[in-house]
Design a protein around this motif. Sequence first.
Motif, PDB file in Angstrom:
ATOM      1  N   LEU A 416       0.800  -1.240   0.000  1.00 31.84           N
ATOM      2  CA  LEU A 416       0.000   0.000   0.000  1.00 31.84           C
ATOM      3  C   LEU A 416       0.828   1.282   0.000  1.00 31.84           C
ATOM      4  CD1 LEU A 416      -2.791  -1.010   2.574  1.00 31.84           C
ATOM      5  CD2 LEU A 416      -2.857  -1.186   0.078  1.00 31.84           C
ATOM      6  N   THR A 417       2.154   1.135   0.157  1.00 32.84           N
ATOM      7  CA  THR A 417       2.972   2.348   0.080  1.00 32.84           C
ATOM      8  C   THR A 417       4.057   2.128  -0.965  1.00 32.84           C
ATOM      9  OG1 THR A 417       4.756   1.777   1.614  1.00 32.84           O
ATOM     10  CG2 THR A 417       2.702   2.609   2.591  1.00 32.84           C
ATOM     11  N   THR A 418       4.803   3.182  -1.215  1.00 33.26           N
ATOM     12  CA  THR A 418       5.870   3.050  -2.215  1.00 33.26           C
ATOM     13  C   THR A 418       7.232   2.908  -1.530  1.00 33.26           C
ATOM     14  OG1 THR A 418       5.961   5.445  -2.290  1.00 33.26           O
ATOM     15  CG2 THR A 418       4.645   4.362  -3.982  1.00 33.26           C
ATOM     16  N   HIS A 419       7.224   2.676  -0.233  1.00 36.84           N
ATOM     17  CA  HIS A 419       8.508   2.577   0.472  1.00 36.84           C
ATOM     18  C   HIS A 419       9.265   1.308   0.090  1.00 36.84           C
ATOM     19  CE1 HIS A 419       7.654   6.065   2.870  1.00 36.84           C
ATOM     20  NE2 HIS A 419       6.482   5.547   3.244  1.00 36.84           N
ATOM     21  N   SER A 420      10.595   1.415   0.134  1.00 32.89           N
ATOM     22  CA  SER A 420      11.452   0.278  -0.238  1.00 32.89           C
ATOM     23  C   SER A 420      11.584  -0.694   0.943  1.00 32.89           C
ATOM     24  CB  SER A 420      12.835   0.801  -0.614  1.00 32.89           C
ATOM     25  OG  SER A 420      13.408   1.429   0.516  1.00 32.89           O
ATOM     26  N   PHE A 421      12.090  -1.886   0.665  1.00 34.24           N
ATOM     27  CA  PHE A 421      12.315  -2.872   1.735  1.00 34.24           C
ATOM     28  C   PHE A 421      13.203  -2.294   2.848  1.00 34.24           C
ATOM     29  CE2 PHE A 421      11.292  -6.178  -1.600  1.00 34.24           C
ATOM     30  CZ  PHE A 421      10.135  -6.639  -0.972  1.00 34.24           C
ATOM     31  N   PRO A 422      14.358  -1.698   2.516  1.00 30.43           N
ATOM     32  CA  PRO A 422      15.212  -1.162   3.595  1.00 30.43           C
ATOM     33  C   PRO A 422      14.487  -0.112   4.436  1.00 30.43           C
ATOM     34  CG  PRO A 422      16.415  -1.199   1.520  1.00 30.43           C
ATOM     35  CD  PRO A 422      14.999  -1.549   1.192  1.00 30.43           C
ATOM     36  N   GLU A 423      13.703   0.750   3.745  1.00 26.66           N
ATOM     37  CA  GLU A 423      13.005   1.808   4.478  1.00 26.66           C
ATOM     38  C   GLU A 423      11.957   1.207   5.414  1.00 26.66           C
ATOM     39  OE1 GLU A 423      11.306   5.582   5.590  1.00 26.66           O
ATOM     40  OE2 GLU A 423      13.295   4.808   5.126  1.00 26.66           O
ATOM     41  N   ILE A 424      11.229   0.218   4.931  1.00 29.63           N
ATOM     42  CA  ILE A 424      10.224  -0.427   5.779  1.00 29.63           C
ATOM     43  C   ILE A 424      10.925  -1.082   6.965  1.00 29.63           C
ATOM     44  CG2 ILE A 424       8.400  -2.191   5.885  1.00 29.63           C
ATOM     45  CD1 ILE A 424       7.881  -1.641   2.890  1.00 29.63           C
ATOM     46  N   GLY A 425      12.066  -1.731   6.690  1.00 25.29           N
ATOM     47  CA  GLY A 425      12.834  -2.373   7.762  1.00 25.29           C
ATOM     48  C   GLY A 425      13.210  -1.360   8.837  1.00 25.29           C
ATOM     49  N   ARG A 426      13.729  -0.232   8.416  1.00 26.56           N
ATOM     50  CA  ARG A 426      14.109   0.820   9.367  1.00 26.56           C
ATOM     51  C   ARG A 426      12.929   1.226  10.241  1.00 26.56           C
ATOM     52  NH1 ARG A 426      17.651   2.703   5.590  1.00 26.56           N
ATOM     53  NH2 ARG A 426      16.096   3.893   4.427  1.00 26.56           N
ATOM     54  N   ARG A 427      11.767   1.334   9.608  1.00 24.99           N
ATOM     55  CA  ARG A 427      10.610   1.840  10.335  1.00 24.99           C
ATOM     56  C   ARG A 427       9.970   0.774  11.232  1.00 24.99           C
ATOM     57  NH1 ARG A 427       8.326   6.133   7.457  1.00 24.99           N
ATOM     58  NH2 ARG A 427       6.755   6.114   9.097  1.00 24.99           N
ATOM     59  N   PHE A 428      10.417  -0.490  11.105  1.00 29.85           N
ATOM     60  CA  PHE A 428       9.925  -1.541  12.004  1.00 29.85           C
ATOM     61  C   PHE A 428      11.005  -1.879  13.036  1.00 29.85           C
ATOM     62  CE2 PHE A 428       6.528  -1.862   9.016  1.00 29.85           C
ATOM     63  CZ  PHE A 428       5.466  -2.486   9.676  1.00 29.85           C
ATOM     64  N   GLY A 429      11.540  -0.860  13.655  1.00 27.60           N
ATOM     65  CA  GLY A 429      12.507  -1.085  14.730  1.00 27.60           C
ATOM     66  C   GLY A 429      13.896  -1.423  14.214  1.00 27.60           C
ATOM     67  N   GLY A 430      14.250  -0.945  13.043  1.00 31.58           N
ATOM     68  CA  GLY A 430      15.606  -1.101  12.529  1.00 31.58           C
ATOM     69  C   GLY A 430      15.919  -2.512  12.087  1.00 31.58           C
ATOM     70  N   LYS A 431      15.015  -3.106  11.325  1.00 30.92           N
ATOM     71  CA  LYS A 431      15.259  -4.476  10.847  1.00 30.92           C
ATOM     72  C   LYS A 431      15.922  -4.461   9.479  1.00 30.92           C
ATOM     73  CE  LYS A 431      11.691  -6.605  13.611  1.00 30.92           C
ATOM     74  NZ  LYS A 431      11.404  -5.378  14.402  1.00 30.92           N
ATOM     75  N   ASP A 432      16.525  -5.587   9.171  1.00 29.50           N
ATOM     76  CA  ASP A 432      17.216  -5.731   7.891  1.00 29.50           C
ATOM     77  C   ASP A 432      16.197  -5.864   6.762  1.00 29.50           C
ATOM     78  OD1 ASP A 432      18.917  -7.921   5.938  1.00 29.50           O
ATOM     79  OD2 ASP A 432      19.932  -6.122   6.716  1.00 29.50           O
ATOM     80  N   HIS A 433      16.573  -5.449   5.576  1.00 25.81           N
ATOM     81  CA  HIS A 433      15.594  -5.504   4.487  1.00 25.81           C
ATOM     82  C   HIS A 433      15.216  -6.943   4.128  1.00 25.81           C
ATOM     83  CE1 HIS A 433      19.146  -6.176   1.931  1.00 25.81           C
ATOM     84  NE2 HIS A 433      18.297  -6.699   1.073  1.00 25.81           N
ATOM     85  N   THR A 434      16.117  -7.904   4.459  1.00 30.22           N
ATOM     86  CA  THR A 434      15.774  -9.306   4.161  1.00 30.22           C
ATOM     87  C   THR A 434      14.638  -9.793   5.056  1.00 30.22           C
ATOM     88  OG1 THR A 434      17.565  -9.973   5.624  1.00 30.22           O
ATOM     89  CG2 THR A 434      18.031  -9.992   3.265  1.00 30.22           C
TER      90      THR A 434
END
Length: 467
Positions: A416-434
């Motif tokens: 639902l958003t255009t955010h990238s995997f790394p960005e989403i990871g960061r916003r979920f408590g600093g998780k890795d994009h994998t």
Amino acid sequence: MQTPARQTASIDTIWNAVRDGFIAEFGEATFNNWIAPLALTELDSHQACISTPTRFTKEWVRIHYPEALLGLIQQQIPAIQRIDLRVAQKPATTENVVSAEDAGINTAPTAAPTAPAEHALLSVIGQRLDPRFTFDHFVSAESNQLACAVAQKVANAETPIAGLNPLFIYGGVGLGKTHLLHAIGHHINATQPHKRVVYLSSEKFMYQFVQALRDKDIMAFKEMFRSVDVLMIDDIQFICGKAGTQEEFFHTFNALVDSGKQLILSADRSPTDMEGMEERIRSRLGGGMVADIADTTLALRRGILASKVKQMNVTMPAEVLDFLAEKITSNVRELEGALNKVVAHTEFTGRSFSVENTQTILCDLLRASEKTISIDDIKQQVAEHYQLKIADMNSARRARHIARPRQIAMYLCKQLTTHSFPEIGRRFGGKDHTTILHAVRRVEELQAVEPEIASDIKTLAAAIKRG
Ligand code: ADP
Ligand code: MG
């Protein structure tokens, strides 16, 4: 053209005879209003030049009295074939020639060549109606049903119906206000052609008013507007706060309504929300019929799309129409724009209509309309749905009742958003994009095998989109 003394004298004599003839035919009052301010300035072998003090007077005379004046002049000098009306001291641009050949009706550039005199007059103060904006092309549903019904009632009435005058239609941008006003105009023009219908924007109304003031021509201004049977002014919110125009507008509309003429207005807000509008005007506006057009519903958007493709003679798969109706929710104008873009691109590239192609064509538009969904919105909705804390979304806890919803939230962020995997990871408590990539894959698998999760996700996505 020579103007020796002898000729000047004869101009005066001729003009006096014309004036007397006019009074005999039309009476003193009409003469004083329209002919007294005119002057015969020049005569050549077959043309008479007449100057008028203002633009309004010129238009009025040009439309109402060209034959009368020409006839009276011809009684004095039979060779005269044409009248040239000019606004005094404003030559060239305001010049207008009235010829005997075309029965004295020299139409304004905007008027149809065959328009009767009255209608030519209206084209001076009004604006053209868009031929596409008819009742036939208007799709009615709950959100606009009342406005559409009263518009039709007003359009069908022979005399204004008490309670529907003035008619005030309001609603947000692109929802069909102008369309309905034009539809009323078309309908009356077609079924009651003797009626004088004038449509104009409030900007044009103000412009005319200011010009009349500048020309010291307020009397003609009033006379023009009050000679109308149905007056429609669009977007009157622009008149708010403009004291002089507001005042004149108020007088014009009082005069019209009181003399049994129909007044139809539109605005982007209700009379009560009209700031900067005088109380007495507001209450008078609210004294007729006030109908609003609400935001579109999915069903209406779907209906409008179906009607538009039919008009365009295009066949489009239902799922593409569904997709557009679901995605373009702002207003009908945007929806139409999106549809036109899809049709144009598809025709141009020779591809077929499909949801995928539509998505590609409209990617910018779709991204813009989804921009409003944020990662925080998603986290909040998901946490609420599974009765968790927002902090749980950011944690590293592996308990399934927490980890699963967290994965769903991550998946929805990707969808639902255009955010990238790394960005989403960061916003979920600093998780890795994998971690995010893994979550998205996992949720995709789960949806395929667990209908309950699939339905949860559908519900959540809908709730998030609604905000
Ligand atoms: P508004 O004046 O309220 O800003 P418009 O009347 O200009 O909106 O409408 C914008 C566009 O959407 C126009 O092309 C109009 O034909 C179309 N439109 C709006 N509502 C409808 C409707 N209910 N059915 C069909 N077309 C509509
Ligand atoms: Mg409009």
